[in-house]
Write a protein that holds these residues in place. Structure first.
Motif, PDB file in Angstrom:
ATOM      1  N   LYS A   1       0.807  -1.226   0.000  1.00 26.12           N
ATOM      2  CA  LYS A   1       0.000   0.000   0.000  1.00 26.12           C
ATOM      3  C   LYS A   1       0.840   1.277   0.000  1.00 26.12           C
ATOM      4  O   LYS A   1       0.490   2.247  -0.677  1.00 26.12           O
ATOM      5  CB  LYS A   1      -0.973  -0.015   1.181  1.00 26.12           C
TER       6      LYS A   1
ATOM      7  N   ILE B   1       1.597   2.375  -3.474  1.00 24.52           N
ATOM      8  CA  ILE B   1       0.483   3.039  -4.163  1.00 24.52           C
ATOM      9  C   ILE B   1       0.434   4.514  -3.779  1.00 24.52           C
ATOM     10  O   ILE B   1       0.278   5.395  -4.639  1.00 24.52           O
ATOM     11  CB  ILE B   1      -0.845   2.354  -3.811  1.00 24.52           C
TER      12      ILE B   1
ATOM     13  N   ALA C   1       3.227   6.416  -5.414  1.00 21.74           N
ATOM     14  CA  ALA C   1       2.912   6.698  -6.822  1.00 21.74           C
ATOM     15  C   ALA C   1       1.933   7.867  -6.931  1.00 21.74           C
ATOM     16  O   ALA C   1       2.074   8.734  -7.807  1.00 21.74           O
ATOM     17  CB  ALA C   1       2.340   5.453  -7.485  1.00 21.74           C
ATOM     18  N   ALA C   2       0.937   7.918  -6.051  1.00 19.52           N
ATOM     19  CA  ALA C   2      -0.038   9.009  -6.086  1.00 19.52           C
ATOM     20  C   ALA C   2       0.631  10.349  -5.840  1.00 19.52           C
ATOM     21  O   ALA C   2       0.346  11.341  -6.530  1.00 19.52           O
ATOM     22  CB  ALA C   2      -1.123   8.753  -5.043  1.00 19.52           C
TER      23      ALA C   2
ATOM     24  N   GLY D   1      -5.392   3.232  -6.487  1.00 18.57           N
ATOM     25  CA  GLY D   1      -4.578   2.677  -7.561  1.00 18.57           C
ATOM     26  C   GLY D   1      -5.132   3.013  -8.930  1.00 18.57           C
ATOM     27  O   GLY D   1      -4.379   3.351  -9.854  1.00 18.57           O
TER      28      GLY D   1
ATOM     29  N   VAL E   1      -4.641   6.791  -9.645  1.00 17.29           N
ATOM     30  CA  VAL E   1      -3.274   7.075 -10.080  1.00 17.29           C
ATOM     31  C   VAL E   1      -3.045   6.561 -11.494  1.00 17.29           C
ATOM     32  O   VAL E   1      -2.398   7.203 -12.331  1.00 17.29           O
ATOM     33  CB  VAL E   1      -2.247   6.435  -9.117  1.00 17.29           C
TER      34      VAL E   1
ATOM     35  N   MET F   1      -2.890   2.280 -12.863  1.00 14.98           N
ATOM     36  CA  MET F   1      -2.118   1.121 -12.425  1.00 14.98           C
ATOM     37  C   MET F   1      -0.785   1.004 -13.150  1.00 14.98           C
ATOM     38  O   MET F   1       0.183   0.480 -12.593  1.00 14.98           O
ATOM     39  CB  MET F   1      -2.944  -0.157 -12.604  1.00 14.98           C
TER      40      MET F   1
ATOM     41  N   ASP G   1       1.158   3.469 -13.840  1.00 18.68           N
ATOM     42  CA  ASP G   1       2.052   4.353 -13.096  1.00 18.68           C
ATOM     43  C   ASP G   1       2.428   3.734 -11.749  1.00 18.68           C
ATOM     44  O   ASP G   1       3.558   3.901 -11.267  1.00 18.68           O
ATOM     45  CB  ASP G   1       1.402   5.715 -12.874  1.00 18.68           C
ATOM     46  N   VAL G   2       1.480   3.049 -11.125  1.00 14.72           N
ATOM     47  CA  VAL G   2       1.779   2.368  -9.865  1.00 14.72           C
ATOM     48  C   VAL G   2       2.873   1.324 -10.071  1.00 14.72           C
ATOM     49  O   VAL G   2       3.836   1.237  -9.303  1.00 14.72           O
ATOM     50  CB  VAL G   2       0.512   1.711  -9.281  1.00 14.72           C
TER      51      VAL G   2
ATOM     52  N   ALA H   1       6.644   1.245  -8.564  1.00  9.86           N
ATOM     53  CA  ALA H   1       7.084   0.048  -7.831  1.00  9.86           C
ATOM     54  C   ALA H   1       8.434  -0.425  -8.346  1.00  9.86           C
ATOM     55  O   ALA H   1       9.324  -0.793  -7.563  1.00  9.86           O
ATOM     56  CB  ALA H   1       6.047  -1.063  -7.960  1.00  9.86           C
TER      57      ALA H   1
ATOM     58  N   THR I   1      -3.365  -3.963  -6.243  1.00  8.26           N
ATOM     59  CA  THR I   1      -3.349  -3.048  -5.103  1.00  8.26           C
ATOM     60  C   THR I   1      -3.399  -3.798  -3.778  1.00  8.26           C
ATOM     61  O   THR I   1      -3.071  -3.231  -2.730  1.00  8.26           O
ATOM     62  CB  THR I   1      -4.538  -2.072  -5.174  1.00  8.26           C
TER      63      THR I   1
END
Length: 762
Positions: A410, A413, A416-417, A484, A487, A489, A491-492, A496, A513
């Motif tokens: 988490k 995530i 990334a946001a 997620g 943002v 996914m 990009d998440v 990562a 997520t």
């Protein structure tokens, strides 16, 4: 003809004369080139070079003799040291028993021919094309490539070395030709299978038969022989006991390839082939002196060194790198701190192993622990826990990547946001105070449409409108699933990867997520170390230095460039202090008597069906990831749930993993320190309680933490949990604007071992 006509004739003649002079100059130039590069001269030069090369080769052939075998004579022990220079272990005793080819079943011997060199019985001992390609690649700095015959490989194994030089390759060629003329094919094949390295410290087919199948070479089946023959291409990668899913697929494909060639050569009937099943090897037997954690550390150090030898071009592939390392003579210094290593082992023993009793509960035998501890400023792996004992459990739990990290994903995530400056579906910026709908099984929305994903919260709890901070504290699945998608996914997954996760097989889908990918404690320690290091990439480094005679291998710098902004990384750290101070890690970490005011950030995680449980946490100077894994202690070692282990309803991330983390970290942390954060949220969450060792988790629910500068908007207030149903969720996530009514905070998790239905995640 008049004068005018004569003048025009002379003018025309003059104009024509100039081109004639030009053609003469060009013709003269071309003639000179033709005289210099006539076909006779070109052909003569070619033949001259050929004769020169042949002459040089004849001289080499006359000068180079078949040397005495020296493979064993050159072997030495490898020495492994702790970071302070004290000896950790020695390894390198030759495990080899030479057997005559007559003691090896004929078909088993042929599996090696089918695997490596189908023309072995027909060729002159060399592959000229392969050798020429190897010489060119060596001269160009690209390393060697495959293509050597069995004879050449035997010469390299027994008479020469694994070094990549033109001289060595030419010697290999000459000796192979001479050996093929002077010795029988059976002699060469016997030498090859008796000198090759098969992994598991096994040199030669007899040692390999014992190491993998607990049998003698003379009793090997064709199927088993085909596996050993396939193994030679990449011993560590293809060892079934430690191979990844990809490695297992590759060795099975190689095994099938060997048997296919056996059929094509008429050495095996199709009906016999059709009746064969893949012969799964037995578990490895650790070498003496590798008991406890030493075997895990030595094997991981070897793997690290082998990877670097390939990266720097000393070896062209992992097989050659393994041969170089196993030839001995290395002094390998690890970053392992002796005191921290002992403290980590003690913590696992006291907080977990001492509470497991397989005689009372069968499930207790299925609980495996793994941990990795990293200095975020240097990237050094200062401690590692691979399992209860290398003699009892061969797979390193600290580096295995086959279990889900669950909610420890988490923070990625949220990172990334913040890094992508993402917004909710209503267009509000995502930060710690953004309000989301925390209703369990809420449909995730994208552009007004459902995406077909509605995750359940732990214990199916409904939270209603809830801030990102509280959602992280309580590990609310529905909030981070929506985040997620907000943002993006893709990009998440990208973030990562930047933080250090292996994203090669990570699909950019909302289900990720929940942390449904695979990850290891070492990998997650690196991710959180990058957050702790203010966004600068930290790649955990186990090996500090490696030396061999006069050769020193340069290890890569564990600390790299900035991969996410300091503000994004520090903001995540700020939020993660709430998990400890006001969330799922309260009992084990916040209230630990050894904390002494130490500031801590971290995240718990419990995977689908309680097959894994995690706590990854950090202080400003130390990052440690602890994972517990449910693994059947009998072949084929499948993943299993850990419900009722140690007499608890379930194994929770806030339970054993967090307790192991706390005892270890607070025991070795040194002076109390605070995070230095570049974030508008300040120095993390400010809880409403004063930590005391005896405080219970049943206290009155706390106020929603303030994570930004005070504004004119009234902050959310607290009230006792009511029996009224939670607010009805909207069709899209609530926006950043706080609700006008007081936020109702559901009860805290209480006992971290509360029962949970299969499929729930923390």
């Amino acid at each position: 003809m008049g004068r005018a006509e004569e003048r025009r004739a002379r003018q025309r003649g003059g104009r024509r004369a100039a081109p004639k002079s030009h053609r003469s100059s060009a013709t003269a130039g071309k003639g000179a080139i033709r005289r210099l590069f006539t076909w006779k001269k070109i052909l003569g030069t070619f033949f001259g070079l050929c004769l020169l090369g042949m002459g040089a080769f004849i001289v080499l052939y006359m000068v180079i003799d078949i040397p005495e075998g020296n493979a064993d004579a050159k072997r030495q022990s490898n020495i492994y040291k702790y970071s302070d220079g004290s000896i950790m272990a020695r390894d390198g005793k030759v495990n080899r028993e030479v057997v005559d080819l007559s003691r090896v079943p004929k078909e088993v011997g042929r599996t090696f021919v089918a695997a490596e060199n189908k023309t072995f019985y027909k060729d002159a001992g060399v592959d000229l094309k392969g050798t020429a390609r190897g010489v060119v690649n060596t001269l160009s700095g690209r390393g060697a490539q495959g293509g050597s015959t069995i004879t050449q490989q035997y010469v390299k194994n027994y008479y020469l070395t694994q070094e990549q030089t033109v001289t060595r390759k030419l010697k290999e060629l000459v000796i192979s030709l001479k050996l093929d003329r002077e010795k029988s094919k059976d002699y060469i094949l016997a030498g090859y299978i008796n000198t090759s390295y098969y992994g598991r410290n096994a040199y030669g087919i007899q040692a390999a038969a014992q190491a993998y199948y607990r049998t003698d070479a003379e009793d090997l089946s064709v199927a088993q022989g085909a596996y050993l023959a396939a193994l030679l291409q990449a011993p560590s990668q293809y060892d079934w006991a430690v191979a990844s899913e990809g490695g297992k697929k590759l060795v099975k494909a190689r095994w099938n390839y060997v048997l296919k060639n056996m059929v094509e050569e008429g050495w095996l009937s199709q009906s016999e082939r059709d009746g064969m099943k893949f012969p799964v090897p037995k578990d490895p037997r650790p070498a003496p002196g590798m008991e406890g954690q030493k075997g895990y550390l030595v094997n991981s150090a070897n793997a690290t060194l082998e990877k670097q030898l390939v990266a720097e071009g000393t070896a062209s592939n992992r097989k050659e790198a393994e041969a170089l390392v196993n030839a001995g003579g290395w002094t390998i210094t690890l970053n392992i701190d002796k005191k921290k290593q002992a403290a980590l082992e003690k913590s696992v023993q006291q907080q977990l192993n001492s509470k497991l009793d397989p005689d009372k509960r069968e499930v207790d035998a299925d609980v495996q622990a793994g941990a990795a501890s990293v200095n975020p400023k240097t990237g050094a792996v200062v401690a590692m826990y691979g399992g209860q004992d290398y003699f009892k459990h061969w797979s390193n739990n600290a580096t295995r990547t086959d279990y889900q990290p669950a909610s420890t994903f988490k923070p990625v995530i949220l990172a990334a946001a913040l890094e992508e400056q993402a917004k909710t579906q209503d267009g509000e910026p995502i930060n710690a105070r953004t309000i989301y709908d925390g209703t369990s099984k809420r449909q995730v929305m994208e552009d007004g449409s459902k995406v077909g994903f509605a995750p359940e919260n732990e214990d199916d709890r409904d939270y209603g409108p809830i801030s990102v901070q509280t959602a992280m504290n309580k590990s609310v699945n529905s909030v981070f699933a929506q985040m997620g998608v907000d943002v993006g996914m893709s990009d998440v997954v990208d973030v990562a990867g930047k933080l250090g996760m292996d994203t090669e097989n990570m699909e950019a889908v909302p289900a990720q997520t929940l942390g449904s990918m695979g990850a290891s404690p070492l990998q997650m320690a690196g991710v959180y170390a990058t957050l702790d290091n203010h966004g600068k990439k930290v790649t955990p480094a186990l090996v500090k230095s490696a030396e061999h005679l006069n050769q020193t291998v340069t290890m890569p710098d564990p600390v790299g460039e900035e991969v996410i902004s300091p503000e994004a990384a520090d903001s995540v750290t700020s939020v993660l202090t709430g998990v400890v101070d006001d969330g799922t890690a309260q009992e084990s970490v916040r209230d630990n008597p050894g904390r002494d005011g130490q500031q801590v950030a971290g995240k718990t995680g419990t995977s689908d069906n309680n097959k894994s449980a995690w706590f990854t946490g950090y202080t400003p100077g130390l990052v440690t990831s602890v994972g517990l894994f449910g693994e059947d202690n009998k072949p084929p070692y499948k993943q299993v749930p850990m419900y009722k282990a140690a007499g608890k309803p379930r194994v929770d991330g806030g339970g054993f993993p967090a307790r192991i983390w706390a005892e270890y970290t607070f025991g070795v942390m040194g002076d109390v320190s605070k995070f230095d954060l570049d974030t508008q949220q300040g120095a993390a969450v400010q809880p409403t309680w004063t930590p005391t060792p005896t405080q219970s988790q049943t206290e009155e629910p706390t106020q929603e933490p303030t994570t930004e500068e005070p504004s004119s908007s009234p902050p959310p207030t607290t009230e006792e949990p009511s029996s009224s149903p939670p607010p009805t969720p909207s069709t899209s996530p609530p926006t950043f604007t706080p609700p006008t009514a007081p936020e109702t905070t559901p009860p805290t998790d209480g006992d971290p071992f509360d029962p949970v239905k299969p499929g729930d995640e923390e």
